[in-house]
Design an enzyme around this catalytic site. Structure first.
Site, mmCIF file in Angstrom:
data_model
loop_
_atom_site.group_PDB
_atom_site.id
_atom_site.type_symbol
_atom_site.label_atom_id
_atom_site.label_comp_id
_atom_site.label_asym_id
_atom_site.label_seq_id
_atom_site.Cartn_x
_atom_site.Cartn_y
_atom_site.Cartn_z
ATOM 1 N N HIS A 156 11.836 111.343 43.456
ATOM 2 C CA HIS A 156 11.375 109.937 43.428
ATOM 3 C C HIS A 156 11.924 109.194 42.204
ATOM 4 C CE1 HIS A 156 8.322 111.249 46.412
ATOM 5 N NE2 HIS A 156 8.258 112.323 45.635
ATOM 6 N N SER A 277 33.871 92.335 31.275
ATOM 7 C CA SER A 277 33.364 91.073 31.809
ATOM 8 C C SER A 277 34.174 89.941 31.201
ATOM 9 C CB SER A 277 31.891 90.919 31.424
ATOM 10 O OG SER A 277 31.522 89.560 31.410
ATOM 11 N N LYS A 283 30.431 94.147 27.508
ATOM 12 C CA LYS A 283 30.263 94.858 28.773
ATOM 13 C C LYS A 283 31.360 95.867 29.065
ATOM 14 C CE LYS A 283 27.408 93.070 31.750
ATOM 15 N NZ LYS A 283 26.718 93.792 32.704
ATOM 16 N N GLU A 290 30.848 101.512 41.754
ATOM 17 C CA GLU A 290 30.223 100.481 42.592
ATOM 18 C C GLU A 290 31.070 100.197 43.828
ATOM 19 O OE1 GLU A 290 29.483 97.116 40.018
ATOM 20 O OE2 GLU A 290 28.229 98.337 38.702
#
Ligand code: ARG
Length: 465
Positions: A156, A277, A283, A290
């Site tokens: 979980h 970024s 970043k 992804e």
């Protein structure tokens, strides 16, 4: 507009119809397989006395010439032809004259395209398996180096029990191992040659289908000509295996994204596999993971599309089946790209072992082991569970962990606790004691690693190439 079938028609095909019907923009991808199949076909025709040796030699030479010229760029595949089959045949006739017109004897584009697609897919099944094997090798290397790198195991997404990095990565090893075995099954099941099925009902020529099949490296010929020209099951099976590979890659990507987050910091993705970024200078984003996760939908889409295309088609060949190609090609290229990039990303990724171990130490990942300690000293498991539950609550209240309590505090909760409790709930003991096969204990893990090393050494692709 150059077509193979003008004889029966009195009018030109409407331009829009021609374009709608044409497949050359995508089936040119298997020009090599089309030529390879044609060569096997004429070699068989000559053996059976259907073509003379001179005719066969002229056709084979012409076909090899076309292949070389396409490869070198001298001959361009243009949309002047309806499909790759027409392109090759028309070029052959242009090059060698009348003998070229005999190439299509005892053959239809229906069995021809069934063969081309099968030859193309068969090679791609192998290439995909090789990429999965490369990824498996990377994973096994990581496992070997990390049998005592501790980390929390989750259920979980909550800390559950301590495991090791070798064990966690080993779970993915098993998934990708099943993926390779699935590809192997598909390869064996699909490896029968449809050529010689004709349009749907075989041909009246004395073809030797066994011979053609062996020339092309198949196990044998397919056994029903109507099925041969309309079977696309193997594409669906392959897309299903590719979808499962993507599902596994996507799950792993999701974990890496979480592990790479500022909050977790379990791993650091290499600069070469991260992006920045345009506005936020600090970043460093896990774009590769992804994108792999994102592209999974695209591969599932191909599977759903072809399943749906096939579901209403009566026997035998119908033009709907032309739709089997573009999405399959796209899915194969997507999965191969994802496997290669994912492998590179994992190979270069840094594991922050001390962060992982620290994380495993808090979060009460040793609570089950504390309960087991009591059970081993005669407390029934249900009672032990409740005692440790109270102990956890006590620790949460005090902002501490089980192993940081004093023996007196522990004894207050249960007199069964003795000084050896500290050893019993240490991270190392918790992992070491899990020694059955499949568990994270280093000895069990090493045994599994050796078995998996053997699996990689014996991998089936080597015998197939
Ligand atoms: N381009 C067609 C396909 O991909 C080739 C087979 C054409 N056969 C036919 N009967 N029109 O399926």
């Amino acid at each position: 507009m150059a077509q193979l079938w003008g004889g029966r028609f009195t009018k030109e095909t409407d331009k829009l119809v021609y374009n709608f019907n044409a497949s050359i923009s995508f089936d040119q991808k298997f020009y090599m397989q089309d030529i390879e199949g044609s060569i096997a076909h004429v070699v068989m025709l000559e053996k059976q006395g259907i073509l003379t040796e001179d005719e066969k030699n002229a056709i084979v030479k012409g076909l090899i010439g076309i292949r070389e010229d396409v490869e070198s760029g001298k001959l361009e595949i243009t949309d002047e032809y309806e499909d790759i089959h027409s392109f090759v045949e028309a070029n052959l006739i242009e090059r060698i004259g009348d003998a070229g017109k005999k190439l299509h004897t005892g053959r239809s584009r229906n069995d021809q395209v069934a063969l081309d697609m099968k030859l193309y897919t068969r090679a791609e099944v192998l290439q995909t398996a090789e990429l999965v094997q490369e990824l498996l090798t990377t994973l096994l290397d990581i496992m070997e180096a990390n049998t005592d790198t501790y980390m929390p195991g989750f259920t979980h997404l909550q800390k559950a029990q301590p495991v090791t990095l070798a064990h966690h990565v080993g779970a993915y090893f098993e998934m990708f191992k099943r993926d390779i075995l699935r590809l192997k099954d598909i390869y064996a099941r699909m490896n029968y040659c449809p050529l010689g099925a004709g349009a749907l009902a075989g041909t009246t020529y004395p073809l030797d289908r066994n011979y053609t099949a062996s020339l092309l490296g198949f196990e044998g010929p397919t056994l029903n000509s109507m099925d041969s020209v309309s079977d696309r099951d193997y594409i669906i099976e392959f897309l299903s295996a590719l979808s499962t590979i993507m599902m596994h890659l996507s799950r792993f990507s999701e974990e890496i994204i979480i592990w790479n987050s500022n909050e977790y910091r379990f791993v650091e993705i290499d600069d070469a596999y991260s992006t920045g970024s345009s506005i936020m200078p600090q970043k460093k984003n896990p774009d590769i993971a992804e994108l792999v996760r994102g592209k999974t939908g695209r591969v599932y889409g191909a599977l759903m599309s072809i399943l749906t295309t096939m579901k209403g088609i009566p026997l035998a060949y119908n033009k709907d089946m032309q739709e089997d190609k573009e999405l399959t090609f796209d899915a194969i290229d997507t999965v191969k790209g994802c496997l290669a990039l994912f492998n590179g990303m994992v190979k270069t990724m840094q594991f922050h072992k001390e962060v992982m171990a620290r994380s495993a130490m808090n979060g009460f990942t040793n609570a089950t082991d504390a309960a087991d300690y009591l059970v081993n000293r005669g407390v029934p498991f249900r009672d032990a569970h409740s005692i440790i539950g109270r102990l956890v609550l006590y620790c949460i209240d005090k902002g501490t962990s089980i192993d940081a309590l004093s023996l007196e505090e522990l004894k207050e909760i249960s007199p069964v606790f003795e000084a050896d409790i500290f050893e019993a709930v240490s991270l190392e003991t918790c992992v070491k004691k899990r020694l059955t096969i499949g568990a994270p204990g280093p000895d069990a893990m090493k045994e599994v690693i050796a078995m998996n090393r053997q699996f990689l050494d014996d991998c089936w692709m080597k015998d197939t190439m």
